[in-house]
Write a protein that holds these residues in place. Structure first.
Motif, PDB file in Angstrom:
ATOM      1  N   VAL A 150       6.883  18.343  38.111  1.00 44.07           N
ATOM      2  CA  VAL A 150       6.847  18.122  36.668  1.00 44.07           C
ATOM      3  C   VAL A 150       5.506  17.526  36.296  1.00 44.07           C
ATOM      4  O   VAL A 150       5.038  16.583  36.924  1.00 44.07           O
ATOM      5  CB  VAL A 150       7.986  17.181  36.216  1.00 44.07           C
ATOM      6  N   LEU A 151       4.874  18.088  35.281  1.00 47.86           N
ATOM      7  CA  LEU A 151       3.574  17.583  34.866  1.00 47.86           C
ATOM      8  C   LEU A 151       3.710  16.191  34.290  1.00 47.86           C
ATOM      9  O   LEU A 151       4.651  15.893  33.559  1.00 47.86           O
ATOM     10  CB  LEU A 151       2.954  18.510  33.821  1.00 47.86           C
ATOM     11  N   ALA A 152       2.750  15.316  34.601  1.00 52.80           N
ATOM     12  CA  ALA A 152       2.790  13.947  34.116  1.00 52.80           C
ATOM     13  C   ALA A 152       2.534  13.904  32.610  1.00 52.80           C
ATOM     14  O   ALA A 152       1.792  14.711  32.062  1.00 52.80           O
ATOM     15  CB  ALA A 152       1.745  13.105  34.845  1.00 52.80           C
ATOM     16  N   GLU A 153       3.155  12.930  31.943  1.00 55.66           N
ATOM     17  CA  GLU A 153       2.932  12.745  30.515  1.00 55.66           C
ATOM     18  C   GLU A 153       1.494  12.296  30.274  1.00 55.66           C
ATOM     19  O   GLU A 153       0.937  11.539  31.060  1.00 55.66           O
ATOM     20  CB  GLU A 153       3.901  11.675  29.981  1.00 55.66           C
ATOM     21  N   SER A 154       0.892  12.737  29.182  1.00 55.74           N
ATOM     22  CA  SER A 154      -0.450  12.311  28.835  1.00 55.74           C
ATOM     23  C   SER A 154      -0.391  10.898  28.267  1.00 55.74           C
ATOM     24  O   SER A 154       0.581  10.505  27.632  1.00 55.74           O
ATOM     25  CB  SER A 154      -1.059  13.262  27.798  1.00 55.74           C
ATOM     26  N   ASP A 155      -1.466  10.101  28.469  1.00 58.58           N
ATOM     27  CA  ASP A 155      -1.453   8.730  27.967  1.00 58.58           C
ATOM     28  C   ASP A 155      -1.852   8.697  26.491  1.00 58.58           C
ATOM     29  O   ASP A 155      -2.214   9.702  25.887  1.00 58.58           O
ATOM     30  CB  ASP A 155      -2.370   7.826  28.806  1.00 58.58           C
ATOM     31  N   ASP A 156      -1.760   7.501  25.898  1.00 62.79           N
ATOM     32  CA  ASP A 156      -2.001   7.353  24.460  1.00 62.79           C
ATOM     33  C   ASP A 156      -3.422   7.751  24.068  1.00 62.79           C
ATOM     34  O   ASP A 156      -3.630   8.365  23.015  1.00 62.79           O
ATOM     35  CB  ASP A 156      -1.734   5.900  24.030  1.00 62.79           C
ATOM     36  N   LEU A 157      -4.397   7.369  24.880  1.00 63.21           N
ATOM     37  CA  LEU A 157      -5.775   7.686  24.534  1.00 63.21           C
ATOM     38  C   LEU A 157      -5.996   9.195  24.558  1.00 63.21           C
ATOM     39  O   LEU A 157      -6.668   9.752  23.672  1.00 63.21           O
ATOM     40  CB  LEU A 157      -6.755   6.989  25.488  1.00 63.21           C
ATOM     41  N   PHE A 158      -5.457   9.863  25.559  1.00 57.21           N
ATOM     42  CA  PHE A 158      -5.592  11.316  25.620  1.00 57.21           C
ATOM     43  C   PHE A 158      -4.995  11.966  24.372  1.00 57.21           C
ATOM     44  O   PHE A 158      -5.585  12.872  23.787  1.00 57.21           O
ATOM     45  CB  PHE A 158      -4.918  11.862  26.880  1.00 57.21           C
ATOM     46  N   GLU A 159      -3.828  11.481  23.941  1.00 64.49           N
ATOM     47  CA  GLU A 159      -3.203  12.035  22.738  1.00 64.49           C
ATOM     48  C   GLU A 159      -4.058  11.763  21.504  1.00 64.49           C
ATOM     49  O   GLU A 159      -4.167  12.616  20.609  1.00 64.49           O
ATOM     50  CB  GLU A 159      -1.799  11.452  22.553  1.00 64.49           C
ATOM     51  N   LEU A 163      -7.323  11.487  21.489  1.00 63.43           N
ATOM     52  CA  LEU A 163      -8.457  12.400  21.587  1.00 63.43           C
ATOM     53  C   LEU A 163      -8.051  13.819  21.193  1.00 63.43           C
ATOM     54  O   LEU A 163      -8.822  14.551  20.558  1.00 63.43           O
ATOM     55  CB  LEU A 163      -9.022  12.381  23.013  1.00 63.43           C
ATOM     56  N   ARG A 164      -6.847  14.211  21.572  1.00 66.83           N
ATOM     57  CA  ARG A 164      -6.351  15.537  21.170  1.00 66.83           C
ATOM     58  C   ARG A 164      -6.241  15.634  19.649  1.00 66.83           C
ATOM     59  O   ARG A 164      -6.565  16.679  19.060  1.00 66.83           O
ATOM     60  CB  ARG A 164      -4.978  15.810  21.797  1.00 66.83           C
ATOM     61  N   GLN A 165      -5.785  14.557  19.012  1.00 61.85           N
ATOM     62  CA  GLN A 165      -5.670  14.571  17.553  1.00 61.85           C
ATOM     63  C   GLN A 165      -7.048  14.689  16.908  1.00 61.85           C
ATOM     64  O   GLN A 165      -7.237  15.438  15.942  1.00 61.85           O
ATOM     65  CB  GLN A 165      -4.962  13.297  17.072  1.00 61.85           C
ATOM     66  N   THR A 166      -8.030  13.967  17.447  1.00 62.03           N
ATOM     67  CA  THR A 166      -9.402  14.083  16.937  1.00 62.03           C
ATOM     68  C   THR A 166      -9.906  15.507  17.095  1.00 62.03           C
ATOM     69  O   THR A 166     -10.522  16.077  16.187  1.00 62.03           O
ATOM     70  CB  THR A 166     -10.324  13.107  17.695  1.00 62.03           C
ATOM     71  N   LEU A 176     -11.332  16.216  27.850  1.00 60.46           N
ATOM     72  CA  LEU A 176     -10.621  15.107  27.197  1.00 60.46           C
ATOM     73  C   LEU A 176     -10.012  14.159  28.229  1.00 60.46           C
ATOM     74  O   LEU A 176     -10.015  12.936  28.047  1.00 60.46           O
ATOM     75  CB  LEU A 176      -9.530  15.641  26.266  1.00 60.46           C
ATOM     76  N   HIS A 177      -9.482  14.712  29.318  1.00 61.24           N
ATOM     77  CA  HIS A 177      -8.950  13.851  30.389  1.00 61.24           C
ATOM     78  C   HIS A 177     -10.064  12.986  30.974  1.00 61.24           C
ATOM     79  O   HIS A 177      -9.854  11.802  31.273  1.00 61.24           O
ATOM     80  CB  HIS A 177      -8.302  14.704  31.488  1.00 61.24           C
ATOM     81  N   ALA A 178     -11.246  13.590  31.149  1.00 68.16           N
ATOM     82  CA  ALA A 178     -12.372  12.816  31.684  1.00 68.16           C
ATOM     83  C   ALA A 178     -12.774  11.711  30.710  1.00 68.16           C
ATOM     84  O   ALA A 178     -13.083  10.583  31.123  1.00 68.16           O
ATOM     85  CB  ALA A 178     -13.556  13.743  31.960  1.00 68.16           C
ATOM     86  N   MET A 179     -12.764  12.011  29.421  1.00 66.40           N
ATOM     87  CA  MET A 179     -13.057  10.968  28.425  1.00 66.40           C
ATOM     88  C   MET A 179     -12.018   9.850  28.490  1.00 66.40           C
ATOM     89  O   MET A 179     -12.361   8.655  28.437  1.00 66.40           O
ATOM     90  CB  MET A 179     -13.045  11.574  27.012  1.00 66.40           C
ATOM     91  N   ALA A 180     -10.755  10.232  28.589  1.00 66.52           N
ATOM     92  CA  ALA A 180      -9.688   9.230  28.627  1.00 66.52           C
ATOM     93  C   ALA A 180      -9.791   8.344  29.864  1.00 66.52           C
ATOM     94  O   ALA A 180      -9.442   7.161  29.833  1.00 66.52           O
ATOM     95  CB  ALA A 180      -8.321   9.924  28.583  1.00 66.52           C
ATOM     96  N   GLY A 219     -19.660  14.661  19.137  1.00 66.48           N
ATOM     97  CA  GLY A 219     -19.601  13.494  20.009  1.00 66.48           C
ATOM     98  C   GLY A 219     -19.226  12.204  19.326  1.00 66.48           C
ATOM     99  O   GLY A 219     -18.392  11.427  19.830  1.00 66.48           O
ATOM    100  N   ASN A 220     -19.824  11.907  18.168  1.00 65.77           N
ATOM    101  CA  ASN A 220     -19.573  10.626  17.520  1.00 65.77           C
ATOM    102  C   ASN A 220     -18.124  10.448  17.097  1.00 65.77           C
ATOM    103  O   ASN A 220     -17.592   9.336  17.107  1.00 65.77           O
ATOM    104  CB  ASN A 220     -20.507  10.456  16.320  1.00 65.77           C
ATOM    105  N   ALA A 221     -17.469  11.530  16.711  1.00 68.00           N
ATOM    106  CA  ALA A 221     -16.054  11.433  16.323  1.00 68.00           C
ATOM    107  C   ALA A 221     -15.209  10.965  17.500  1.00 68.00           C
ATOM    108  O   ALA A 221     -14.302  10.123  17.337  1.00 68.00           O
ATOM    109  CB  ALA A 221     -15.557  12.787  15.816  1.00 68.00           C
ATOM    110  N   PHE A 222     -15.505  11.464  18.704  1.00 72.93           N
ATOM    111  CA  PHE A 222     -14.746  11.048  19.883  1.00 72.93           C
ATOM    112  C   PHE A 222     -15.111   9.621  20.300  1.00 72.93           C
ATOM    113  O   PHE A 222     -14.255   8.869  20.770  1.00 72.93           O
ATOM    114  CB  PHE A 222     -14.968  12.039  21.023  1.00 72.93           C
ATOM    115  N   LEU A 223     -16.382   9.254  20.126  1.00 77.55           N
ATOM    116  CA  LEU A 223     -16.769   7.870  20.408  1.00 77.55           C
ATOM    117  C   LEU A 223     -15.992   6.901  19.524  1.00 77.55           C
ATOM    118  O   LEU A 223     -15.512   5.864  19.990  1.00 77.55           O
ATOM    119  CB  LEU A 223     -18.275   7.685  20.194  1.00 77.55           C
ATOM    120  N   ARG A 224     -15.859   7.239  18.251  1.00 74.65           N
ATOM    121  CA  ARG A 224     -15.116   6.363  17.336  1.00 74.65           C
ATOM    122  C   ARG A 224     -13.656   6.244  17.747  1.00 74.65           C
ATOM    123  O   ARG A 224     -13.063   5.159  17.681  1.00 74.65           O
ATOM    124  CB  ARG A 224     -15.235   6.889  15.901  1.00 74.65           C
TER     125      ARG A 224
END
Length: 610
Positions: free
Chosen positions: A524-533, A535-538, A559-563, A588-593
């Motif tokens: 079963v694939l692991a659940e994504s963490d809050d930060l990853f989610e 980043l996905r929304q951004t 995105l996983h690497a960013m998280a 880039g700046n949007a993800f930094l924020r």
């Protein structure tokens, strides 16, 4: 050396990677040296980079010949998002769009041009190609040139003629994911490749988990699979249009967001469905193989085959559309013995290829049947699924994967001597001249026209296993084939005994097969963490604003690497794989924020952006 340095700079600037993946550097070096190339690289290995990076390094334009509109549109969309001038020529363009693109091509406004093989014979397009400096011709999905491959396209046979008509022959690079050794030889011959370097990176996809499930109620099993992954993108493949419609309707009635896709739908409806899937407006596509080759959506987390496909090549290519971003993904086959009958019917009743002689057509049909039985052997086997796939494509895996459904299942040895001996006797007493279906009909005492017309009711084997179901005997036959007691041979699939079976009969030895004793355990694939989610929304908001697919901003692996790394400065962000200068300037700046906000809310230290 200087050209390779420029290639690495282009890789980093436009694609955000510091180094090439396995096989990519050798392929790029070959092209930059002006040598022809045949590259066999699995889906997700980054074939497109092998010709896109040289295109940014070499003078003139790179012409990419591709069989599918969807592939061209997706790749051109991504190139434009990365700041690379590109265009495509296919029947999706209006007459006005086509003329405008031709003018811009003649003016040298494009670095990379994609074209359907049918375009190569269009006079206006051909004239411009003869005028311009073409530095590279890349042939994608090159196995389509082989009449022995599973996706033969007669239009691919025109490619060599086109190349020969150019005033100066550029290097030609052919790419495919699923070519066996005979198909590779035919690609080289039919495309006229000149002493090509061959890059074969291997067929292993470590991020994929392979499963075969034998389900009595496939619709319920499929619904359960999708419910477990409702926020993930998935593809469900069915063998026929009718099944596609039935399965999609069933899922919709259960409240699951799924859409059908097959060649019987209008072109506009297919395009809308594909766009909705690529842009994450719907999570699940239920499709025939009309939806497939070249679909450029890297974040597909699972591919389910609702029915067994007709060959290992088709299965590997279709299942391989999962996890192209390198993140974990699952490939699930829902198998039933009746799938063999359906695929056999489709092979025997398919429309004949007018390009082939009667003799060639008969040979193709025989090879199709051989491939089908190899696919069935995979579906019925108890050995490591990954290892079977690799061996099929000519590799020699040193160990089992330890994570496929067969590796994770619990098995026991089951003595099947009595039934197996009756099956062996049935094959012998019917003259070893029938296929599995007919032998089982005789043993079960069936009353059919086939039985009556051949007086098989008088055969000593008739009715000897009438208390057994056809399904159980089909499964046992498959296990006996896998364990080396039976084989399928001949121009038509004939079931016969091996030397092992003959020795077993003469020595009165027991016949033992492996049988699953418990419910198989699935990864079963692991659940994504809050930060990853977050980043996905951004990413979702940026993609919507730019009217591009989410993966064209950054893929899930980035995105996983960013998280994981949580970069808070531009320099840190540029060290994340997949983030280059061009994309950082755009997004880039949007993800930094987003990361900085998450750090504040979770009490993490951060450095302010200069």
């Amino acid at each position: 050396m200087q050209e390779m340095t420029r290639a690495l700079e282009a890789l980093n600037t436009y694609f955000g990677y510091d180094s090439f993946r396995p096989g990519q550097e050798q392929a790029v070096n070959t092209i930059l040296a002006g040598q022809d190339l045949l590259a066999v690289m699995p889906t997700g290995a980054g074939k497109s980079v092998c010709f896109q990076v040289p295109a940014l390094t070499l003078p003139g334009i790179t012409l990419v010949i591709s069989p599918l509109i969807s592939l061209m549109q997706d790749q051109v969309r991504e190139l434009l998002a990365a700041g690379i001038p590109a265009a495509y020529f296919n029947r999706s363009l209006s007459a006005g769009q086509y003329r405008t693109a031709l003018v811009r091509m003649r003016q040298g406004q494009y670095r990379i041009v994609y074209a359907a093989p049918e375009r190569l014979t269009a006079p206006a397009f051909l004239d411009i190609c003869r005028e311009l400096e073409i530095s590279l011709i890349a042939v994608d999905e090159a196995h389509c040139v082989s009449q022995w491959g599973q996706d033969f396209r007669p239009s691919y046979l025109k490619i060599r003629e086109f190349i020969d008509s150019l005033p100066k022959r550029p290097p030609v690079a052919a790419f495919t994911a699923t070519a066996t050794t005979p198909v590779r030889k035919q690609i080289i011959s039919l495309l006229g490749l000149q002493n090509p370097a061959q890059v074969v990176t291997g067929f292993d996809r470590p991020n994929l988990t392979w499963q075969v499930r034998r389900e009595s109620d496939r619709k319920s099993a499929l619904a359960h699979i999708i419910r477990q992954r409702q926020d993930q993108s998935g593809i469900v493949y069915c063998a026929t249009r009718k099944t596609v419609e039935e399965v999609a309707e069933h899922l919709q009635k259960l409240g699951l967001s799924a859409r059908p896709y097959h060649a019987g739908m209008s072109e506009e409806k297919r395009r809308q469905t594909q766009d909705d899937f690529i842009y994450d407006r719907i999570p699940v596509i239920v499709a025939t193989n009309a939806f497939g080759m070249g679909i450029n959506k890297p974040d597909v987390r699972y591919v389910v085959h609702y029915q067994m496909p007709g060959s290992m090549e088709a299965y590997y290519q279709e299942a391989g559309r999962a996890g192209r971003d390198g993140d974990p993904a699952q490939c699930i086959l829902l198998y039933s013995p009746q799938d063999l009958r359906l695929q056999t019917f489709m092979i025997e009743n398919g429309e004949p290829n007018p390009e082939l002689s009667a003799e060639e057509a008969a040979l193709v049909q025989k090879r199709d049947m051989d491939r089908l039985f190899q696919m069935r052997a995979y579906a019925q086997s108890t050995s490591c699924l990954r290892s079977q796939i690799l061996r099929y494509f000519g590799e020699d895996p040193k160990e089992d994967c330890g994570k496929c459904s067969n590796c994770l299942a619990d098995y026991e040895d089951r003595d099947v001597t009595a039934v197996a001996m009756a099956l062996f006797a049935g094959i012998i007493r019917t003259g070893s001249r029938f296929g599995q279906k007919r032998v089982i009909e005789v043993l079960r005492g069936a009353d059919t026209e086939f039985i009556r017309s051949r007086n098989l009711k008088d055969n000593p084997a008739y009715g000897k296993l009438r208390e057994h179901t056809a399904k159980s005997l089909e499964e046992l036959t498959g296990q006996l084939c896998e364990n080396g007691y039976l084989q399928i041979t001949g121009d038509y699939p004939v079931l016969s005994l091996t030397r092992k079976a003959i020795r077993t009969i003469s020595s009165h030895s027991p016949v033992v097969v492996k049988t699953a004793t418990s419910t198989q355990r699935y990864t079963v694939l692991a659940e994504s963490d809050d930060l990853f989610e977050a980043l996905r929304q951004t990413r979702r908001e940026l993609a919507s604003g730019h009217r591009i697919p989410a993966y064209a901003v950054f893929n899930d692996a980035t995105l996983h690497a960013m998280a994981a790394k949580k970069p808070c400065t531009k320099s840190d962000m540029l060290r994340v794989q997949g983030v280059g200068d061009v994309k950082f300037r755009k997004y880039g700046n949007a993800f930094l924020r987003t990361i900085q906000k998450w750090n504040r809310e979770n009490g993490q230290e951060e450095e302010a952006e200069d």
